[in-house]
Structure formats: structure tokens, C-alpha cells
Design a protein around this motif. Structure first.
Motif, PDB file in Angstrom:
ATOM      1  N   ALA A 129     -17.818   1.349 -36.886  1.00 45.71           N
ATOM      2  CA  ALA A 129     -16.715   1.085 -36.688  1.00 45.71           C
ATOM      3  C   ALA A 129     -15.948   0.291 -38.093  1.00 45.71           C
ATOM      4  N   LEU A 130     -16.597  -0.835 -38.584  1.00 46.40           N
ATOM      5  CA  LEU A 130     -16.285  -1.546 -39.420  1.00 46.40           C
ATOM      6  C   LEU A 130     -16.131  -0.829 -40.793  1.00 46.40           C
ATOM      7  N   ALA A 131     -16.991   0.078 -41.094  1.00 43.85           N
ATOM      8  CA  ALA A 131     -16.730   1.013 -42.225  1.00 43.85           C
ATOM      9  C   ALA A 131     -15.623   1.649 -42.037  1.00 43.85           C
ATOM     10  N   TYR A 138     -14.546  -1.975 -32.980  1.00 43.01           N
ATOM     11  CA  TYR A 138     -15.023  -3.538 -33.614  1.00 43.01           C
ATOM     12  C   TYR A 138     -14.424  -4.499 -32.446  1.00 43.01           C
ATOM     13  N   CYS A 139     -13.469  -4.147 -31.905  1.00 40.61           N
ATOM     14  CA  CYS A 139     -12.887  -5.410 -31.067  1.00 40.61           C
ATOM     15  C   CYS A 139     -13.835  -5.905 -30.036  1.00 40.61           C
ATOM     16  N   ILE A 140     -14.597  -4.613 -29.274  1.00 42.86           N
ATOM     17  CA  ILE A 140     -15.479  -4.951 -28.265  1.00 42.86           C
ATOM     18  C   ILE A 140     -16.705  -5.095 -28.943  1.00 42.86           C
ATOM     19  N   ASP A 141     -17.238  -4.799 -30.062  1.00 48.36           N
ATOM     20  CA  ASP A 141     -18.586  -5.086 -30.342  1.00 48.36           C
ATOM     21  C   ASP A 141     -18.285  -5.291 -31.864  1.00 48.36           C
ATOM     22  N   THR A 164     -14.072   0.308 -17.824  1.00 47.16           N
ATOM     23  CA  THR A 164     -14.781  -0.679 -18.831  1.00 47.16           C
ATOM     24  C   THR A 164     -14.275  -0.328 -20.139  1.00 47.16           C
ATOM     25  N   PRO A 165     -13.874  -1.287 -21.127  1.00 50.10           N
ATOM     26  CA  PRO A 165     -13.595  -0.830 -22.440  1.00 50.10           C
ATOM     27  C   PRO A 165     -14.377  -0.092 -23.129  1.00 50.10           C
ATOM     28  N   ALA A 166     -15.898  -0.120 -23.194  1.00 52.35           N
ATOM     29  CA  ALA A 166     -16.841   0.606 -23.520  1.00 52.35           C
ATOM     30  C   ALA A 166     -16.498   2.249 -22.786  1.00 52.35           C
ATOM     31  N   GLY A 167     -16.407   2.160 -21.852  1.00 48.67           N
ATOM     32  CA  GLY A 167     -16.250   3.475 -21.071  1.00 48.67           C
ATOM     33  C   GLY A 167     -14.971   4.235 -21.447  1.00 48.67           C
ATOM     34  N   PHE A 168     -13.958   3.443 -21.780  1.00 48.29           N
ATOM     35  CA  PHE A 168     -12.637   4.304 -22.423  1.00 48.29           C
ATOM     36  C   PHE A 168     -13.080   4.817 -24.113  1.00 48.29           C
ATOM     37  N   ALA A 169     -13.713   3.992 -24.683  1.00 45.37           N
ATOM     38  CA  ALA A 169     -14.303   4.383 -25.946  1.00 45.37           C
ATOM     39  C   ALA A 169     -15.088   5.602 -25.804  1.00 45.37           C
ATOM     40  N   LYS A 204      -8.132 -10.738 -36.416  1.00 45.42           N
ATOM     41  CA  LYS A 204      -7.003 -10.620 -35.458  1.00 45.42           C
ATOM     42  C   LYS A 204      -7.962  -9.753 -34.277  1.00 45.42           C
ATOM     43  N   LEU A 205      -9.103  -9.123 -34.773  1.00 47.09           N
ATOM     44  CA  LEU A 205      -9.576  -8.070 -33.785  1.00 47.09           C
ATOM     45  C   LEU A 205     -10.650  -9.025 -32.939  1.00 47.09           C
ATOM     46  N   GLN A 206     -10.195  -9.797 -32.116  1.00 37.71           N
ATOM     47  CA  GLN A 206     -11.081 -10.855 -31.302  1.00 37.71           C
ATOM     48  C   GLN A 206     -11.639 -10.186 -30.234  1.00 37.71           C
ATOM     49  N   LYS A 207     -12.931 -10.597 -30.054  1.00 33.50           N
ATOM     50  CA  LYS A 207     -13.658  -9.879 -28.847  1.00 33.50           C
ATOM     51  C   LYS A 207     -13.239 -10.232 -27.557  1.00 33.50           C
ATOM     52  N   PRO A 208     -12.839  -9.367 -26.705  1.00 37.41           N
ATOM     53  CA  PRO A 208     -12.036  -9.612 -25.495  1.00 37.41           C
ATOM     54  C   PRO A 208     -12.703 -10.390 -24.656  1.00 37.41           C
ATOM     55  N   GLY A 209     -12.241 -11.278 -23.653  1.00 36.01           N
ATOM     56  CA  GLY A 209     -13.001 -11.697 -22.390  1.00 36.01           C
ATOM     57  C   GLY A 209     -12.901 -10.842 -21.224  1.00 36.01           C
ATOM     58  N   ASP A 210     -11.911 -10.934 -20.516  1.00 36.20           N
ATOM     59  CA  ASP A 210     -11.756 -10.037 -19.334  1.00 36.20           C
ATOM     60  C   ASP A 210     -10.690  -9.198 -19.346  1.00 36.20           C
ATOM     61  N   GLU A 211     -10.376  -8.751 -20.640  1.00 37.78           N
ATOM     62  CA  GLU A 211      -9.159  -8.016 -20.682  1.00 37.78           C
ATOM     63  C   GLU A 211      -9.414  -6.502 -20.316  1.00 37.78           C
ATOM     64  N   THR A 212      -8.324  -5.667 -19.838  1.00 38.77           N
ATOM     65  CA  THR A 212      -8.379  -4.374 -19.630  1.00 38.77           C
ATOM     66  C   THR A 212      -8.702  -3.415 -20.830  1.00 38.77           C
TER      67      THR A 212
END
Length: 989
Positions: free
Chosen positions: A477-479, A468-471, A588-593, A527-535
Motif C-alpha cells: 500500500a505504501l509503494a 495504509y491507514c488501517i495498517d 470492519t475496515p479490513a473487511g471492506f478493503a 495525515k493517514l493516522q491509524k484509526p481507533g474505533d472509526e467505521t
């Protein structure tokens, strides 16, 4: 290891030598070789900085590096592999599936650890094909098409009986997808002779009679052998080029490069000769072939030679590339050998039992190299040692684990055994996981992961929040967040209402309106703000912080296990990022997920600590010990096969060149260790099969030796017990005990376990032992054990403090706050024989705290000495001081609070009205009929003990608040215990 060596030297007053330890090369073989390569990179012709591939990253890096080579050979080998059952479409999750690509990896690993090159691998291929012809004569033409045409009439037979129909179904399956193994097994098929007397079974039998002489079968096997060896040789070169291109080396590279430097670089040899005084090798029996060559070469450059320490009876890592036979040959070639005669672990009865079993199991080894004795200084404390047999009455594995779990629950509930004092040893990781699930039903935590990591609710919540944080548009994810967080009890109704309200709008009103907007605005989701360039790791930490998972997990059963799952997610994230860096791609964040979602092999974190039963394989138990050890898998009957990959020993071992004339044997395992009858008959007397069986049997003996010698006080055989068959019952046959592993140990050992419960005299070999037998069955009604206490508190509503206060505090770090102190107990004489440096009082306190928590009933002096040494306080107090202080305290607790129960080192968390989180450990928590008593140990020595105790009132008040809010029970007393001043002081705020 380095710190332990320094401690020993400091004990003997050798401070200069202790400082010089830092100049030595101490560590694993890989770390020592890595240090040498870093220090002498120029001499080695290497860049000054190389990335070492971590062990957990080695396989994916290798697969990425050789993908082009695999693809090149795949067209030919997949076609042959389909006929030999070596090209599976997918892996079997329940057992290892034979696959030619896995065979390539195994051959590459063995080639590297045995220093074999391309030409040697080509010769290994020809030798393997030559030995195959001793079984497959290739004297006549018989293809799979020929077989299909011959047996086709069988498929057209109109069968009446089920047995015949099953055989016909198998034939039809073969005709659709013919393989050599099924062709051979068809002849072993059954049919109903009475109902289907005309079934042409002779057509199937004729196939088996001719199969071993098939030219086409032999050609397919040789094509696979030559293709796999050729692919492995190319993969070796491709992998080396890949690592050079990206500046990488792995563990084998570190060893082989140092070996080559010693062999070929005189300058490097001179530098090392000036530096090395002696080479010390521990666990020598686990040495790989290339490590042996390295140690022998290092020995030539060491002024005082080498000392190797090991136990050939514990050489159990053949599957990792070690070679017990080579180590045995090396040990026999060394003349100056000293045998260590004592057991410092087990009690006398268990040592005697092990001697009796293994002098017969290792019959080719002189008895004096097998038998151990109790050292004279341990004679009194080592007396005793109990042997038990648990009969697990079970029809299947599920009932077996339930019965075993019931026995373990009985140890904890009825005998008061601490879970961490139990070690359960099993043959496979899958069985460990199954037992962990059975223990979970009893509310018992196990060290073995009970399942997949992402099946744990806390991990599902974290992953959903991460996604949810990345998208924020990820509605799944929300549900998941709404359902699992526990903060939204009516989330489903709210979701449905929002959707209905949106549907009731007109088409125009719906445009640009998000019916989930109200949910997105919830404070938790904000609190789950969409990240900028965070790892990926930074985002993961953001999610963990947003959900205050440390507090949430502390409130759940077994918080330590759940927090371990949290740490496992962090570890996986770091590993994912390291893997990406090594492969020179973006993490990438999406790659880890995606990795977490798609990899179903990720296991939950192992349990740990005093509340976890140790459930692990025999291999992983090496070097460990427990008061109670349960030996499982005694019915193990694994079949060795000549159709495998193994090392062929040189005819003559040369200590100066230990890798000379070694080679690889490879027969493709096209029968999955289940040969059809004609092949099985041919293998019975074949030298390659006999070697494989002998090698496996010796490995099993060593593995069982490791398992049996882990027990300190109590050894339990867990044996599957089955009812006799109908035919056996007619003959009044007794129940059967499955002990095939034990029976393979030696023909001179009888394992006549009594079938009745209770104590009995039990003869093993030439000696009698007392055996205690229990009969266990799956419980009809299972009552889980109570969870260990967890002391925590939820976040109060008034937690939004405006002042900037520390978010986390340890209660012991609070400012001094004076309370009222009253002396409760005083011991004389005082224990003030203290020689502790002023800035090391905390270290001394750690040693005392640990001893008080353990409160050992045996080996007290050794435990005290070890704890003081661990904290480098062996010169501060005598071990007798620690023992006396502990005995005084527990004797007083028993008399002052009769009938109470004591728990030590209890984790606690609590938040105050400002939202500050206090975390720490309560040294001693005494539960009485009137509530709780808290005891905190202080090893300080002050002129006014009462004033010192009173100054800790704030710390004790935090502990009181945590316990009372978590348990709703009153804390009647809070006490400061001064062991060195011999006082217990009650403190009131």
C-alpha cells in the motif's frame, strides 16, 4: 411523482387538494406496500419496525440464508450435475454458466412472485419429468460407462489428418470426464475420409442414435429436476425463517403480506375501504403476477375503482419476473379500455416509420392499437426526422466497436452534436463496456462503465491509502501511494537508497530500526493516522480529505467521471455496512478493503452529464429519449430453448383469481443451448420448444419497439458489414449485412439496405423512406478529440493560513464588493412581468440559468414551461419571457463577439492565498480570439442596475482568477447579465 401531482393541482388553483396529496399513497408498488405495513403493522400481526432488504443486498442475504439447504442437497446434485454440465467449478466471465444452484434461486423467485407453495412445486417437478419423457423415451439401458466402452477403439486409432486427431482428442477428453452433452456431440464430429478412411465413425454415430432412449440419461435429468424443486421448496421455508429470526422483509414480502391481509383480514379491509378512493397504476405492463393479484384486490376496496396505464408493446422485463402473457390476458379481460393515439416524442418521419414496421411486427394486434399520430398542436415542430444506416466494416467485434466509435466521434466533431444528445442501445452490458473502451480511445466519455472500478488510478490510490491507514506496515500500500499520488517523483530511488543505507548497517544497528521511518514521516502519510474505533466509511472520508481528492481529480481529464468513481466507493462502503447490519455481523475496515480487492465484478461508475455519450442496453433505455439514437446489436441471433425455467399459463384466465392454476416448467439446460443433432431434430416440432421460441421472438419485438421509439429526431441503424467468403466472391456476391434481429420481426418486412454510401429511397413494408448511408471502418490513425475545458488551480505554497477561515466557499456567497460598472447593452421593452416571491428569487434564477444553458432550438415553449414548473415558478413569469431573454442574449453575443464559442455551466475550483477552496459554476464562458469573456446571470430587479452589477465584483474576480490560472489566457471582460431588466453590464474590480 408526488411533487408533479401537486404542481398540476396548484396550477389549477386547487391548493386544498394539493395539500391532501400528502395523505395519499404515492410511489413504487414496494414503497406503497411498505407504507401500508408500517401504518397497519398491528393489524398485520407484524413488529412495528422491520428492516427492508435493499434490492442490491437481496442476493447475498438469500445465499447466506439458504446455505444450509444448498449444502444438504449438494452431495447428490453435484454428482448428477457433473454429468449434466450443471456443477461448474467456476463461472465463465464471458457468458452465463448453467448451474443448478442458480436454477434453485430462479425457481424460488418465480415461486414467490406467482404465490406457489411447496406442494405446487412438487407437482411442477412431476409435470416437468413427465414432459421430458416426450423426448427422452428411457426405453433402453445406455450409461456413460457403456458409451465410453463402446467408443474406446476410436481413441486408440492412429490418425494421420488433423481433423481426425482433433476428434480423437475430444474423445479422450470425454473418457477422462464423461458428460451427456459431449457424448451426444461426439457423433457430430468430423474426420478425414481420404487420409483416415478406416476411422470407426460409426461407433460415434450409433451413440447418438440411441442416446435419446437412454434410461440413465432420463434418470439423471429427473433426479436434477426433482432435486432442484425440492431444494427450492426447502429454500423458500428456510429463507422465510431466516428473515423472521432477524426481523427482515424483502420487496416480495411487502406485496404478498398486503395481499394476504386483503384476502384474510376483514379489519384491515375495512380500514382500507374507508381510506381508498381510487387506485392508479402506471407502467402496468411491467407488473409481476403477484402485483397483478394485489392490484385486482385493491380495486375491490377502492370506492372509484382503478385506472391502469401501460403499453403491452413495451413489456420487456420478463427476466425480472414479469409475465407479458399474463398481462395481456388481464388487459383483454378488462372491457373499458381507452387507446392513447399520439406520439409526443418523435418527429413525424420517425413516427411513420415505426408505424410501418410495427403494424407488421405486431400482426396479432389491431393496427389502431399500434399506430400513433402527431398531435395537431405539434404538427409544425414535429416535421422532419432522419433515418440513417451506418455500415460497420469489421472482421471481429473489436473492429466493430472501433468503427462505431469513429462514427460517434464524427457526430461530435463534425456535426457539433452534444455527446449527451446521443443514445447508443445494445443487447448486452459487456458490449456496452467494450464500446465505452473504444470511445475512451477517442477521449469520449460514455455512460457505460468502461471497466472495473478498481482499475481506475484514483480508486487504486484511495484503496492503497485506506489500507495504509488501517495498517502502516502494509508496504505494498505504501509503494502504491508513492507511485500514484504524483507527489513523490523520485520515490523509487528514495526507497532503494533507504534500503541500501539500512543494509549497510551492522546487525546490531539494524535491530529495532525501520528503514522506512523517513517515508512514514512524510506529511502526506502523517495525515493517514491509524484509526481507533472509526467505521469503514469514516476512514474512507479521512483518506479522501487527507489527499484533497476533490482538487486532485478536478485537475484530471473528465473530473466528473472520476468524482463519480469516488461516490461509487462511498456507495459501496455504505452498502457493505448495510449488508453487515442486515446479516447481524461486524462491518470492519479490513473487511471492506478485502471486498474491494477480491470482487472483480465491481464496475466503474457510469459517466453522466453533457459530455457523456449514453451507452446502455435496450432494457435500460425504457422511459428515456434522445435526439439521436443508434440501434446496435442488429445481428443478435440468440437461441431460445425448451431447456429453461419458465411459467406455464393457466388454460383459462380468471380475473378474480389471476394466479390460479399457474405452474413452473423446468428442463435442466445440460446442452448450454447448443443441442447435439439428434436432440435438435427432436426439438424442432416439440410444443415446448415452439413455445420458447415464440416467447423469445415476441420479447425481441417488444424490445426493438422500445429501442426504435427512443429517437426524437434522428434514428441510426448500426449494421455489421462483412466481405463475402472466397466461394461467394467467385460468384461476384456483394458484401453481407448482418440484420438477423430485424429479419425476425416479421415475414412481411423486407430490409433491403442500400450498400452504397449517400442518400437513397428505401422501401420498408409498403412505404418509401429516405435513408442516408455511411460506410465506417476502424481508423488507421486515431486522433482523440479535445477534452472539455476544466477550470481549476493548484494549492499555493502559502496556503497554511493561521486564521480560522471557512475551508470552502461558493463565489456567489462572497461579501459585496463594489467595482466599476459600465452599461454595454440595453434592450427595450424591459421584461419585468414578474410575480416571484421575495424568498424564491433563487428558484426563478435556476429556471433561467437552465434555459440559457440549454438554449433549445426546438420545443422552446415546452422546455421553458417544464423548467419553470420544475422550480415551481410557473406563476412567476411567462415562458415567452424566458425565451425572449435567451434569444436577446445569444443574438447579442453573436454580434458583439463574432466567431466566438460559448460554453455554459462550466465547473470551476480555485484556491486563494489563504488556502480557501472556491467551487462553483461559471454561467457562461465565451472564448474569443482575444481570450475569454465571463457572463453571470442575475434575475434580480433593482432600482440601480449599475450599482447592483458593481457589487458582484468579488465573485467575478474569483471566476477571472480560476480561468486565467487554468488556461494561461486573459479574461478580457466580466459581465453581469440582467435578463428581466434587459441589460448587460461590464464590471471591473
Amino acid at each position: 411523482m408526488q411533487s408533479r401531482i401537486r404542481e398540476k393541482l396548484l396550477d389549477k388553483g386547487k391548493s386544498d387538494e394539493a395539500q391532501r396529496v400528502f395523505d395519499g399513497l404515492i410511489g413504487t408498488v414496494n414503497s406503497v406496500c411498505g407504507q401500508l405495513l408500517n401504518q397497519y403493522a398491528i393489524e398485520a400481526g407484524l413488529p412495528p419496525q422491520l428492516d427492508v432488504i435493499p434490492e442490491e443486498n437481496a442476493t447475498p442475504i438469500f445465499e447466506a440464508a439458504i446455505s444450509r439447504v444448498i449444502e444438504k442437497h449438494a452431495e447428490q446434485l453435484n454428482e448428477v450435475g457433473s454429468r449434466l454440465n450443471l456443477s461448474p467449478l467456476k463461472q465463465n466471465p464471458y457468458q452465463k454458466t448453467s448451474d443448478w444452484k442458480s436454477d434453485v434461486k430462479t425457481i424460488v423467485d418465480l415461486a414467490r412472485s406467482n404465490n406457489l407453495g411447496k406442494e405446487q412445486l412438487e407437482q411442477c417437478a412431476e409435470d416437468s419429468c413427465k414432459t421430458l419423457k416426450t423426448i427422452f423415451t428411457a426405453s433402453q439401458k445406455l450409461s456413460l460407462d457403456d458409451i465410453a466402452a463402446r467408443i474406446k477403439p476410436c481413441a486408440e486409432f492412429k490418425a494421420k489428418a488433423k481433423g481426425t486427431k482433433d476428434t480423437i482428442d475430444k474423445i479422450k477428453s470425454f473418457l477422462r470426464s464423461p458428460t451427456w452433452h459431449v457424448a451426444g456431440s461426439l457423433a457430430d464430429s468430423k474426420y478425414a475420409k481420404t487420409k483416415d478412411p478406416d476411422f470407426p465413425i460409426e461407433l460415434l454415430e450409433s451413440v447418438q442414435d440411441e442416446l435419446l432412449s437412454s434410461q440413465e440419461l432420463y434418470a439423471d435429468l429427473c433426479t436434477m429436476v426433482r432435486g432442484v424443486f425440492a431444494c427450492a421448496a426447502e429454500a423458500l421455508q428456510e429463507y422465510d425463517e431466516y428473515k423472521k429470526a432477524w426481523g427482515l422483509i424483502d420487496f416480495v414480502d411487502q406485496e404478498s403480506k398486503v395481499l394476504h391481509l386483503l384476502q384474510d383480514n376483514a379489519e384491515f379491509g375495512d380500514l382500507l375501504r374507508d381510506r381508498l378512493s381510487q387506485v392508479l397504476v402506471d407502467e402496468f405492463q411491467d407488473t409481476s403476477p403477484i402485483q397483478l393479484a394485489l392490484f385486482l384486490k385493491l380495486n375491490e376496496f377502492a370506492k372509484n375503482g382503478s385506472v391502469w396505464v401501460g403499453d403491452p408493446k413495451q413489456a420487456i422485463y420478463g427476466f425480472r419476473g414479469t409475465d407479458p402473457e399474463l398481462m395481456h390476458a388481464a388487459a383483454n379481460a378488462i372491457k373499458n379500455v381507452e387507446q392513447l393515439p399520439y406520439s409526443w416524442r418523435s418527429q413525424e418521419n420517425l413516427v411513420s416509420f415505426a408505424n410501418e414496421v410495427f403494424t407488421k411486427a405486431f400482426s396479432n394486434t389491431p393496427p389502431e392499437e399500434v399506430q400513433l399520430a402527431i398531435p395537431p398542436e405539434r404538427a409544425a415542430e414535429a416535421a422532419g426526422g432522419q433515418i440513417e444506416a451506418w455500415h460497420l466494416c469489421a472482421k471481429n467485434n473489436s473492429e466493430r466497436w472501433q468503427a462505431l466509435a469513429a462514427g460517434i466521434a464524427g457526430l461530435i466533431r463534425d456535426d457539433g452534436v452534444l455527446p449527451s444528445d446521443i443514445g447508443v442501445l445494445m443487447k448486452t452490458n459487456s458490449h456496452c463496456a467494450e464500446l465505452a473502451k473504444a470511445l475512451k480511445a477517442w477521449n469520449i466519455q460514455a455512460s457505460a462503465p468502461p471497466g472495473e472500478l478498481m482499475a481506475a488510478p484514483e480508486c487504486q490510490l484511495i484503496l492503497a491509502a485506506y489500507r495504509y491507514c488501517i495498517d502502516p506496515h502494509d508496504t505494498v500500500a505504501l509503494a502504491t501511494i508513492l507511485a500514484l499520488s504524483g507527489d513523490f517523483p523520485d520515490w523509487l530511488q528514495g526507497l532503494q537508497k533507504a534500503k541500501n543505507d539500512w543494509l549497510n548497517l551492522s546487525d546490531e544497528e539494524r535491530k529495532g530500526k525501520d528503514f522506512l521511518a523517513e517515508l512514514h514521516s512524510l506529511p502526506l502519510l502523517q495525515k493517514l493516522q491509524k484509526p481507533g474505533d472509526e467505521t469503514p466509511l469514516e476512514i474512507l472520508e479521512q483518506v479522501i480529505t487527507a489527499f484533497e481528492l476533490d482538487l486532485r481529480l478536478q485537475k484530471m481529464p473528465f473530473p466528473d467521471c472520476r468524482l463519480s468513481n469516488l461516490e461509487e466507493l462511498r456507495r459501496l462502503c455504505r452498502q457493505y455496512m448495510e449488508q453487515a447490519q442486515l446479516e447481524r455481523r461486524a462491518a470492519t475496515p479490513a473487511g471492506f478493503a478485502a471486498m474491494l480487492l477480491n470482487d472483480d465484478k465491481i464496475k466503474a461508475a457510469p459517466g453522466f452529464g453533457r459530455n457523456s455519450v449514453n451507452v446502455l442496453t435496450y432494457h435500460k433505455a425504457k422511459g428515456l429519449e434522445w435526439p439521436i439514437v443508434i440501434l446496435e446489436s442488429l445481428d443478435s441471433d440468440e437461441k431460445a430453448s425448451a431447456f429453461d425455467i419458465s411459467i406455464k399459463q393457466a388454460q383459462h384466465f380468471d380475473l378474480q383469481n389471476p394466479l390460479q392454476d399457474r405452474s413452473l416448467h423446468y428442463w435442466p439446460n445440460f446442452c448450454a443451448n447448443n443441442p447435439f443433432s439428434s436432440l435438435k431434430e427432436a426439438l424442432e416440432t416439440h410444443s415446448q420448444q415452439i413455445e420458447a421460441e415464440t416467447r423469445a421472438c415476441e420479447e425481441d419485438k417488444r424490445l426493438f419497439y422500445v429501442g426504435l421509439t427512443r429517437a426524437k429526431e434522428r434514428l441510426i441503424f448500426a449494421i455489421v458489414r462483412k466481405e463475402p467468403t472466397k466461394e461467394e466472391k467467385k460468384k461476384n456476391a456483394p458484401d453481407r449485412l448482418d440484420t438477423s434481429w430485424l429479419e425476425r420481426l416479421s415475414d412481411d418486412l423486407s430490409w433491403d439496405f442500400p450498400l452504397d454510401a449517400g442518400a437513397a429511397t428505401w422501401k420498408v413494408g409498403d412505404k418509401d423512406f429516405e435513408l442516408h448511408t455511411k460506410i465506417l471502418a476502424p481508423p488507421e490513425i486515431l486522433t482523440p478529440l479535445a477534452s472539455p475545458p476544466v477550470f481549476t488551480d493548484s494549492l499555493p505554497a502559502a496556503a497554511a493560513a493561521k486564521t480560522q477561515l471557512p475551508a470552502r466557499l461558493a463565489p456567489s456567497q462572497l461579501p459585496k464588493q463594489t467595482g466599476t460598472a459600465t452599461l454595454m447593452r440595453e434592450w427595450k421593452p424591459y421584461l419585468q412581468g414578474l410575480n416571484c416571491k421575495q424568498d424564491e428569487n433563487d428558484l426563478l434564477g435556476n429556471a433561467f440559468h437552465a434555459f440559457f444553458a440549454l438554449n433549445p432550438q426546438a420545443d422552446q415553449k415546452q422546455v421553458a414551461e417544464r423548467l419553470l414548473a420544475n422550480w415551481q415558478q410557473q406563476n412567476a413569469v411567462k415562458p415567452e419571457t424566458v425565451i425572449t431573454a435567451c434569444q436577446r442574449l445569444y443574438d447579442w453575443v453573436n454580434s458583439e463577439f463574432p466567431g466566438s464559442s460559448v460554453t455554459c455551466e462550466v465547473p470551476m475550483t480555485w484556491r486563494n492565498d489563504h488556502g480557501q477552496l472556491f467551487q462553483g459554476f461559471i454561467d457562461m464562458l465565451i472564448e474569443t480570439s482575444d481570450g475569454y469573456v465571463i457572463v453571470d446571470h442575475k434575475t434580480t430587479i433593482k432600482p440601480d442596475p449599475l450599482a447592483e452589477a458593481a457589487s458582484h465584483a468579488a465573485q467575478l474576480e474569483i471566476y477571472r482568477n480560476a480561468v486565467e490560472k487554468a488556461t494561461s489566457k486573459k479574461v478580457s471582460k466580466t459581465i453581469i447579465h440582467f435578463p428581466l431588466m434587459g441589460k448587460c453590464v461590464e464590471v471591473e474590480g
